[in-house]
Design a protein around this motif. Structure first.
Motif, PDB file in Angstrom:
ATOM      1  N   VAL A 176     -35.578 -11.962  69.403  1.00 15.89           N
ATOM      2  CA  VAL A 176     -34.305 -12.249  70.556  1.00 15.89           C
ATOM      3  C   VAL A 176     -33.452 -10.911  70.514  1.00 15.89           C
ATOM      4  O   VAL A 176     -33.796  -9.940  69.949  1.00 15.89           O
ATOM      5  N   PRO A 177     -32.105 -10.437  71.720  1.00 13.08           N
ATOM      6  CA  PRO A 177     -31.593  -9.537  71.113  1.00 13.08           C
ATOM      7  C   PRO A 177     -30.646  -9.830  70.058  1.00 13.08           C
ATOM      8  O   PRO A 177     -30.263 -10.156  70.106  1.00 13.08           O
ATOM      9  N   ALA A 314     -27.872 -11.048  65.530  1.00 12.33           N
ATOM     10  CA  ALA A 314     -28.912 -11.446  66.698  1.00 12.33           C
ATOM     11  C   ALA A 314     -28.330 -12.403  67.680  1.00 12.33           C
ATOM     12  O   ALA A 314     -27.800 -12.820  66.777  1.00 12.33           O
ATOM     13  N   ASP A 315     -28.573 -12.837  68.472  1.00 12.47           N
ATOM     14  CA  ASP A 315     -28.149 -14.338  69.112  1.00 12.47           C
ATOM     15  C   ASP A 315     -29.478 -14.613  69.178  1.00 12.47           C
ATOM     16  O   ASP A 315     -30.211 -14.204  70.120  1.00 12.47           O
ATOM     17  N   VAL A 316     -29.059 -16.070  68.527  1.00 10.06           N
ATOM     18  CA  VAL A 316     -30.515 -17.126  69.083  1.00 10.06           C
ATOM     19  C   VAL A 316     -29.888 -17.951  69.837  1.00 10.06           C
ATOM     20  O   VAL A 316     -28.923 -18.096  68.834  1.00 10.06           O
ATOM     21  N   PRO A 317     -30.871 -17.983  70.235  1.00  7.52           N
ATOM     22  CA  PRO A 317     -30.722 -19.327  71.371  1.00  7.52           C
ATOM     23  C   PRO A 317     -30.388 -20.856  70.837  1.00  7.52           C
ATOM     24  O   PRO A 317     -31.511 -20.691  69.460  1.00  7.52           O
ATOM     25  N   GLU A 318     -29.894 -21.964  70.789  1.00  9.37           N
ATOM     26  CA  GLU A 318     -29.242 -22.824  70.414  1.00  9.37           C
ATOM     27  C   GLU A 318     -30.828 -23.787  70.492  1.00  9.37           C
ATOM     28  O   GLU A 318     -30.930 -24.198  69.062  1.00  9.37           O
ATOM     29  N   GLU A 355     -19.628 -19.983  72.970  1.00 11.92           N
ATOM     30  CA  GLU A 355     -19.881 -21.683  74.198  1.00 11.92           C
ATOM     31  C   GLU A 355     -20.088 -20.436  75.459  1.00 11.92           C
ATOM     32  O   GLU A 355     -20.913 -21.277  76.196  1.00 11.92           O
ATOM     33  N   ALA A 356     -19.666 -19.512  75.221  1.00 14.82           N
ATOM     34  CA  ALA A 356     -20.374 -19.012  76.716  1.00 14.82           C
ATOM     35  C   ALA A 356     -22.043 -18.751  77.019  1.00 14.82           C
ATOM     36  O   ALA A 356     -23.128 -19.354  78.195  1.00 14.82           O
ATOM     37  N   THR A 357     -22.697 -18.511  75.784  1.00 12.96           N
ATOM     38  CA  THR A 357     -24.304 -18.197  75.790  1.00 12.96           C
ATOM     39  C   THR A 357     -24.621 -19.346  74.935  1.00 12.96           C
ATOM     40  O   THR A 357     -25.842 -18.494  75.673  1.00 12.96           O
ATOM     41  N   ARG A 358     -24.147 -19.908  74.698  1.00 16.88           N
ATOM     42  CA  ARG A 358     -25.507 -20.977  73.700  1.00 16.88           C
ATOM     43  C   ARG A 358     -26.086 -20.231  72.852  1.00 16.88           C
ATOM     44  O   ARG A 358     -27.165 -20.759  72.795  1.00 16.88           O
ATOM     45  N   THR A 359     -25.586 -19.409  71.712  1.00 22.48           N
ATOM     46  CA  THR A 359     -27.009 -18.420  71.124  1.00 22.48           C
ATOM     47  C   THR A 359     -25.540 -18.902  69.732  1.00 22.48           C
ATOM     48  O   THR A 359     -24.584 -18.904  70.027  1.00 22.48           O
ATOM     49  N   ALA A 360     -26.503 -18.598  68.770  1.00 25.66           N
ATOM     50  CA  ALA A 360     -25.763 -17.947  67.302  1.00 25.66           C
ATOM     51  C   ALA A 360     -25.671 -17.126  66.763  1.00 25.66           C
ATOM     52  O   ALA A 360     -27.032 -16.325  67.593  1.00 25.66           O
ATOM     53  N   VAL A 381     -35.088  -7.753  67.844  1.00 25.83           N
ATOM     54  CA  VAL A 381     -34.887  -8.767  66.841  1.00 25.83           C
ATOM     55  C   VAL A 381     -36.315  -9.563  66.564  1.00 25.83           C
ATOM     56  O   VAL A 381     -36.352 -10.508  67.617  1.00 25.83           O
ATOM     57  N   GLU A 382     -37.008  -9.052  65.992  1.00 24.44           N
ATOM     58  CA  GLU A 382     -38.766 -10.547  65.496  1.00 24.44           C
ATOM     59  C   GLU A 382     -38.704 -11.706  64.212  1.00 24.44           C
ATOM     60  O   GLU A 382     -38.289 -10.420  63.288  1.00 24.44           O
TER      61      GLU A 382
END
Length: 472
Positions: A176-177, A314-318, A355-360, A381-382
């Protein structure tokens, strides 16, 4: 003389068959094999093969070149002769013909199936809408419902390759970025709690590194000076046995450094100006003062940050959050310096979804002794998935994902393939965990499985085992 007569008779028969074939073709009548075209009554009838297999057409009882796709009678009421598959040349491969003839001799035909693989059967011989004969299903074949059989030639041309189902640990890596951020616990603001005037600012600018106690500015505050004078008065009174009042506490509340209070107590003098110092080590993020400036109580002089420890958010998808645990190992690489890798661990998983990106946001803390990591840098980031359990796994190429269900093709050997619906687990390193549907002894097709789907009408087989149809 006799040989010449036979030769002439054969030529005449060929010419007659040719004209009859032309006549039959223009009327949509099936044309028999070459052997029946040249069939001659007499001694040749004794060499006819046994009447086995389904009926493919009907011929004139006098063996004239007149044919019919269904039962028919001559003008004088005699029925046409039925011609079976064993009595005519087949366009199938010879090994398959011989195999079917052997099966016809030893096994009983259970029913006839659609030649195109559609889920349609018949208890008697019939043809489909294109005129193709339904294929017989012999006793012993019906037990392998849903199994696709391919010839060795098709398997070789398609490049089919299979691998065994393995039991292994799947180390899933989530990429993730991320963005480098300051550690909020290591940010300090240098303020003043009384009205004051800036006498002189030290030669410190934004971006400079300072140590704790470094002089930042020299200020004059009437309120601090008055509190200092009261403190001296109380010290002198205490020497005469009068209890000390609250002047010392007032100086501390105004933020006067402890070393300045100690100096006033020792010298019994209030300095005209006071040196305001850095409260911690760090870099100067902001400088908000200039020489001669008037400051109101609560004004911010400098903003400092210690970057010896830094954060990466890091922005991790839901969908991947369930695989991340506190303490999971991480590797961070800066996009500007991809040759450098920083090892760390997940310290916090933020309890909120954007809410906009659905990431945490997931926080990674990294040591930064050389100061290479700077705020607002982009990073890749890995994140490891934590402890990897041993489970059944297949290569990712073995999965046929139909959206509503996932299927693998089992290799049963000897050219037999069976579709099997499975339930998937975690993914990682090109492998997919199978939680239900296969066993460790199975082999799955990992190459050309979609070609098997196309060549052997797998879609019909899948619909067949999803909604089983009663076989006669």
């Amino acid at each position: 003389m006799k040989r010449l007569a036979l030769t002439g008779l054969a030529l005449a028969a060929i010419l007659a068959v040719g004209s009859a074939g032309y006549w039959a073709g223009h009327r949509g009548i099936a044309v028999p094999g070459l052997r029946n075209w040249l069939g001659i009554e007499g001694s040749l009838e004794a060499n006819q093969p046994a009447e086995t297999g389904p009926i493919i057409y009907y011929q004139d009882p006098d063996r004239k070149p007149i044919y019919s796709a269904g039962p028919r009678q001559t003008e004088d009421g005699r029925p046409f002769t039925a011609v079976h598959t064993s009595q005519d040349i087949s366009f199938e491969e010879m090994p398959q013909v011989e195999e079917r003839r052997a099966q016809a001799d030893t096994k009983r035909i259970l029913y006839y199936r659609n030649p195109m693989g559609l889920p349609d059967t018949s208890p008697v011989p019939k043809k489909d809408s294109m005129g193709m004969d339904y294929l017989p299903v012999y006793e012993g074949e019906a037990s392998e419902d849903g199994v696709i059989k391919l010839s060795p030639g098709r398997i070789q041309r398609s490049g089919v390759r299979s691998e065994p189902v393995r039991r292994q640990a799947i180390a899933q890596t989530i990429r993730v970025p991320g963005v480098v951020q300051l550690d909020e616990r290591r940010i300090a603001v240098v303020t003043i709690r009384a009205d004051a005037f800036v006498q002189e600012v030290a030669p410190v600018t934004t971006g400079d590194r300072v140590a704790k106690g470094t002089r930042l500015a020299r200020i004059y505050s009437p309120e601090i000076s008055a509190a200092g004078a009261q403190f001296i008065t109380e010290l002198n009174a205490a020497a005469r046995g009068v209890p000390e009042g609250g002047a010392r506490q007032r100086l501390e509340n105004l933020g006067v450094p402890a070393e300045i209070i100690a100096e006033i107590e020792r010298s019994r003098k209030v300095p005209p100006t006071i040196n305001w110092s850095a409260s911690r080590d760090g870099i100067v993020l902001e400088r908000n003062v200039s020489d001669g400036m008037k400051l109101a109580a609560g004004s911010s002089l400098f903003r400092l940050a210690d970057i010896s420890t830094i954060w990466v958010l890091a922005d991790v998808p839901e969908r991947d959050l369930a695989e991340i645990r506190i303490g999971a190992p991480t590797t961070v690489r800066l996009r500007g310096r991809p040759d450098m890798a920083f090892e760390g661990r997940v310290s916090v998983i933020y309890p909120q979804i954007a809410e906009a990106t659905r990431t945490a946001k997931v926080r990674v803390e990294l040591a930064n002794p050389e100061g290479v990591l700077l705020p607002n840098m982009y990073a890749d980031v890995e994140i490891g998935s934590g402890d990897a359990n041993i489970e059944l796994a297949v290569p990712q190429s073995a999965i046929i994902d139909g959206g509503t269900r996932r299927v693998v093709i089992l290799d049963r050997g000897e050219g037999r393939f069976e579709p099997r619906e499975v339930k998937l687990g975690r993914r990682g390193d090109g492998m997919v965990a199978i939680t239900e549907g296969v066993s460790e002894s199975d082999r799955v097709v990992v190459s050309a499985n979609f070609l098997i789907d196309a060549e052997s009408n797998l879609k019909a087989a899948l619909s067949g085992f999803a909604q089983p149809e009663a076989k006669p």
